[in-house]
Design an enzyme around this catalytic site. Structure first.
Site: not given
Length: 190
Positions: A46, A86-89
């Site tokens: 993102l 994970g995170g925005d991936e």
């Protein structure tokens, strides 16, 4: 059952996690080798997600990630495997596909992520970038394929975000050159 779920799925989005993706990539590799098929791995990141967390708070960021997961599910359909790394991936593995079909899917994902998301009465525009690696041309080992898809993703981000790029052999060399240059600069400064 809960322990099995936690080891294979992301609790925020209910998507598969990285470990499950690696197992699916191994299975796809075996199937592709037997039937001579190619498959695509798309890494989705993102754009400007950090600013959502910073300006609206982490609960809004989590809500945004859940919306993105739903949009990605709609884009890829039942024939592809979708995971949150994970995170925005996120990652999408699409079996038995051509480069043109992978390009169409990547473009569809970019377009879907460009649409605004309404959170707390505000329209959020973040978008996303996509890096694509094709097996077997860009590797068949899950670690190599993921690295190459991520290199393509970094190129998409460097070229203005909100786009999709395929892995090219020179990207690996560029990344090594950049890492060596950074190490040399650190040594020179020290």
């Amino acid at each position: 059952a809960r322990i099995a779920y936690v080891t294979e799925y992301d609790s925020l989005t209910d998507l598969a996690n990285r470990a499950m993706l690696v197992r699916q990539l191994d299975a796809a590799r075996e199937g592709a080798e037997k039937r001579g098929e190619s498959f695509a791995l798309l890494c989705v990141d993102l754009d400007n997600f950090k600013s959502i967390n910073e300006t609206l708070g982490h609960p809004a960021g989590d809500a945004y990630l859940r919306v993105v997961a739903l949009r990605l599910r709609d884009c890829v359909g039942p024939s592809a495997f979708l995971a949150r790394l994970g995170g925005d991936e996120f990652a999408v593995m699409h079996r038995d596909t051509t480069r043109e079909e992978a390009q169409d899917l990547a473009d569809h994902i970019v377009d879907a992520l460009l649409a605004p998301v309404s959170l707390n009465g505000k329209d959020i525009l973040a978008g996303g970038s996509v890096g694509v690696a094709m097996a077997p041309d860009d590797g068949v080992d899950p670690a190599v394929l993921m690295k190459n898809a991520e290199l393509a993703l970094y190129r998409a981000k460097a070229q203005g975000r909100g786009c999709a790029r395929f892995f090219e052999a020179g990207m690996d060399e560029d990344a090594r050159w950049r890492a060596n240059l950074e190490a040399d600069l650190r040594s020179a400064l020290a």
